[in-house]
Design a protein around this motif. Sequence first.
Motif, PDB file in Angstrom:
ATOM      1  N   MET A   1       0.864  -1.175   0.000  1.00 54.80           N
ATOM      2  CA  MET A   1       0.000   0.000   0.000  1.00 54.80           C
ATOM      3  C   MET A   1       0.903   1.229   0.000  1.00 54.80           C
ATOM      4  O   MET A   1       1.827   1.345   0.797  1.00 54.80           O
ATOM      5  CB  MET A   1      -0.898  -0.021   1.242  1.00 54.80           C
ATOM      6  N   SER A   2       0.633   2.144  -0.877  1.00 54.17           N
ATOM      7  CA  SER A   2       1.481   3.324  -0.985  1.00 54.17           C
ATOM      8  C   SER A   2       1.158   4.327   0.125  1.00 54.17           C
ATOM      9  O   SER A   2       0.149   4.222   0.819  1.00 54.17           O
ATOM     10  CB  SER A   2       1.289   3.984  -2.349  1.00 54.17           C
ATOM     11  N   ARG A   3       2.034   5.260   0.267  1.00 59.78           N
ATOM     12  CA  ARG A   3       1.880   6.297   1.303  1.00 59.78           C
ATOM     13  C   ARG A   3       0.585   7.078   1.083  1.00 59.78           C
ATOM     14  O   ARG A   3      -0.141   7.381   2.042  1.00 59.78           O
ATOM     15  CB  ARG A   3       3.095   7.233   1.258  1.00 59.78           C
ATOM     16  N   ALA A   4       0.264   7.404  -0.138  1.00 62.17           N
ATOM     17  CA  ALA A   4      -0.949   8.156  -0.449  1.00 62.17           C
ATOM     18  C   ALA A   4      -2.190   7.369  -0.047  1.00 62.17           C
ATOM     19  O   ALA A   4      -3.140   7.927   0.522  1.00 62.17           O
ATOM     20  CB  ALA A   4      -0.999   8.502  -1.931  1.00 62.17           C
ATOM     21  N   GLU A   5      -2.190   6.078  -0.306  1.00 59.95           N
ATOM     22  CA  GLU A   5      -3.331   5.243   0.068  1.00 59.95           C
ATOM     23  C   GLU A   5      -3.486   5.176   1.582  1.00 59.95           C
ATOM     24  O   GLU A   5      -4.600   5.174   2.105  1.00 59.95           O
ATOM     25  CB  GLU A   5      -3.174   3.841  -0.518  1.00 59.95           C
ATOM     26  N   GLN A   6      -2.368   5.133   2.313  1.00 61.30           N
ATOM     27  CA  GLN A   6      -2.426   5.119   3.770  1.00 61.30           C
ATOM     28  C   GLN A   6      -3.020   6.423   4.307  1.00 61.30           C
ATOM     29  O   GLN A   6      -3.836   6.412   5.226  1.00 61.30           O
ATOM     30  CB  GLN A   6      -1.033   4.904   4.357  1.00 61.30           C
ATOM     31  N   VAL A   7      -2.593   7.522   3.736  1.00 62.93           N
ATOM     32  CA  VAL A   7      -3.108   8.832   4.160  1.00 62.93           C
ATOM     33  C   VAL A   7      -4.602   8.918   3.882  1.00 62.93           C
ATOM     34  O   VAL A   7      -5.382   9.361   4.739  1.00 62.93           O
ATOM     35  CB  VAL A   7      -2.340   9.969   3.441  1.00 62.93           C
ATOM     36  N   GLU A   9      -6.702   6.429   3.628  1.00 64.59           N
ATOM     37  CA  GLU A   9      -7.385   5.513   4.535  1.00 64.59           C
ATOM     38  C   GLU A   9      -7.553   6.137   5.927  1.00 64.59           C
ATOM     39  O   GLU A   9      -8.618   6.036   6.541  1.00 64.59           O
ATOM     40  CB  GLU A   9      -6.601   4.209   4.625  1.00 64.59           C
ATOM     41  N   ARG A  10      -6.494   6.774   6.436  1.00 59.93           N
ATOM     42  CA  ARG A  10      -6.585   7.424   7.750  1.00 59.93           C
ATOM     43  C   ARG A  10      -7.569   8.586   7.723  1.00 59.93           C
ATOM     44  O   ARG A  10      -8.322   8.802   8.680  1.00 59.93           O
ATOM     45  CB  ARG A  10      -5.209   7.903   8.199  1.00 59.93           C
ATOM     46  N   ALA A  11      -7.583   9.322   6.633  1.00 57.69           N
ATOM     47  CA  ALA A  11      -8.516  10.442   6.514  1.00 57.69           C
ATOM     48  C   ALA A  11      -9.959   9.946   6.489  1.00 57.69           C
ATOM     49  O   ALA A  11     -10.835  10.529   7.145  1.00 57.69           O
ATOM     50  CB  ALA A  11      -8.212  11.256   5.258  1.00 57.69           C
ATOM     51  N   MET A  12     -10.213   8.872   5.763  1.00 59.80           N
ATOM     52  CA  MET A  12     -11.562   8.304   5.709  1.00 59.80           C
ATOM     53  C   MET A  12     -11.987   7.778   7.084  1.00 59.80           C
ATOM     54  O   MET A  12     -13.148   7.920   7.485  1.00 59.80           O
ATOM     55  CB  MET A  12     -11.636   7.194   4.662  1.00 59.80           C
ATOM     56  N   ALA A  13     -11.052   7.196   7.835  1.00 59.85           N
ATOM     57  CA  ALA A  13     -11.356   6.720   9.186  1.00 59.85           C
ATOM     58  C   ALA A  13     -11.684   7.893  10.095  1.00 59.85           C
ATOM     59  O   ALA A  13     -12.611   7.820  10.920  1.00 59.85           O
ATOM     60  CB  ALA A  13     -10.182   5.923   9.733  1.00 59.85           C
ATOM     61  N   ALA A  14     -10.957   8.999   9.956  1.00 61.51           N
ATOM     62  CA  ALA A  14     -11.225  10.182  10.768  1.00 61.51           C
ATOM     63  C   ALA A  14     -12.595  10.771  10.433  1.00 61.51           C
ATOM     64  O   ALA A  14     -13.337  11.194  11.328  1.00 61.51           O
ATOM     65  CB  ALA A  14     -10.131  11.227  10.545  1.00 61.51           C
ATOM     66  N   VAL A  15     -12.950  10.777   9.164  1.00 62.57           N
ATOM     67  CA  VAL A  15     -14.257  11.275   8.742  1.00 62.57           C
ATOM     68  C   VAL A  15     -15.363  10.384   9.302  1.00 62.57           C
ATOM     69  O   VAL A  15     -16.380  10.877   9.810  1.00 62.57           O
ATOM     70  CB  VAL A  15     -14.347  11.355   7.196  1.00 62.57           C
ATOM     71  N   ALA A  16     -15.184   9.088   9.267  1.00 57.98           N
ATOM     72  CA  ALA A  16     -16.190   8.161   9.797  1.00 57.98           C
ATOM     73  C   ALA A  16     -16.346   8.335  11.303  1.00 57.98           C
ATOM     74  O   ALA A  16     -17.470   8.342  11.825  1.00 57.98           O
ATOM     75  CB  ALA A  16     -15.798   6.728   9.467  1.00 57.98           C
ATOM     76  N   ALA A  17     -15.242   8.500  12.021  1.00 61.72           N
ATOM     77  CA  ALA A  17     -15.307   8.703  13.474  1.00 61.72           C
ATOM     78  C   ALA A  17     -16.006  10.019  13.792  1.00 61.72           C
ATOM     79  O   ALA A  17     -16.824  10.095  14.723  1.00 61.72           O
ATOM     80  CB  ALA A  17     -13.903   8.682  14.061  1.00 61.72           C
ATOM     81  N   SER A  18     -15.720  11.044  13.030  1.00 65.27           N
ATOM     82  CA  SER A  18     -16.346  12.346  13.238  1.00 65.27           C
ATOM     83  C   SER A  18     -17.848  12.272  12.986  1.00 65.27           C
ATOM     84  O   SER A  18     -18.648  12.839  13.743  1.00 65.27           O
ATOM     85  CB  SER A  18     -15.710  13.377  12.303  1.00 65.27           C
ATOM     86  N   LYS A  19     -18.234  11.553  11.954  1.00 65.07           N
ATOM     87  CA  LYS A  19     -19.654  11.410  11.626  1.00 65.07           C
ATOM     88  C   LYS A  19     -20.388  10.656  12.738  1.00 65.07           C
ATOM     89  O   LYS A  19     -21.486  11.055  13.145  1.00 65.07           O
ATOM     90  CB  LYS A  19     -19.814  10.663  10.297  1.00 65.07           C
ATOM     91  N   THR A  20     -19.776   9.598  13.250  1.00 64.59           N
ATOM     92  CA  THR A  20     -20.381   8.827  14.340  1.00 64.59           C
ATOM     93  C   THR A  20     -20.566   9.698  15.573  1.00 64.59           C
ATOM     94  O   THR A  20     -21.629   9.692  16.205  1.00 64.59           O
ATOM     95  CB  THR A  20     -19.498   7.609  14.674  1.00 64.59           C
ATOM     96  N   LEU A  21     -19.548  10.467  15.915  1.00 60.72           N
ATOM     97  CA  LEU A  21     -19.621  11.365  17.070  1.00 60.72           C
ATOM     98  C   LEU A  21     -20.694  12.428  16.867  1.00 60.72           C
ATOM     99  O   LEU A  21     -21.483  12.719  17.778  1.00 60.72           O
ATOM    100  CB  LEU A  21     -18.257  12.015  17.304  1.00 60.72           C
ATOM    101  N   ARG A  22     -20.754  13.000  15.680  1.00 68.63           N
ATOM    102  CA  ARG A  22     -21.746  14.037  15.375  1.00 68.63           C
ATOM    103  C   ARG A  22     -23.169  13.480  15.463  1.00 68.63           C
ATOM    104  O   ARG A  22     -24.065  14.126  16.025  1.00 68.63           O
ATOM    105  CB  ARG A  22     -21.472  14.600  13.978  1.00 68.63           C
ATOM    106  N   GLU A  23     -23.380  12.270  14.954  1.00 70.64           N
ATOM    107  CA  GLU A  23     -24.709  11.657  15.018  1.00 70.64           C
ATOM    108  C   GLU A  23     -25.113  11.335  16.451  1.00 70.64           C
ATOM    109  O   GLU A  23     -26.268  11.528  16.838  1.00 70.64           O
ATOM    110  CB  GLU A  23     -24.754  10.400  14.155  1.00 70.64           C
TER     111      GLU A  23
END
Length: 57
Positions: A1-7, A9-23
């Motif tokens: 997995m390239s560095r860009a894909e890792q970044v 993936e982490r960004a998508m995880a942060a967005v999902a966590a933020s959405k869960t918290l907001r809901e």
Amino acid sequence: MSRAEQVIERAMAAVAASKTLREAEAERRRKVFERIQIANQRRPSIPKGIQLPLDLH
């Protein structure tokens, strides 16, 4: 997995966590507001000295 894909993936995880918290916070606010609305409802005023009908059949 390239560095860009890792970044990404982490960004998508942060967005999902933020959405869960907001809901969860929105649900908590909805419940609190509902309790406040129930508490603010006026009870029917029954004048003193009036006999209320009670149907026991």
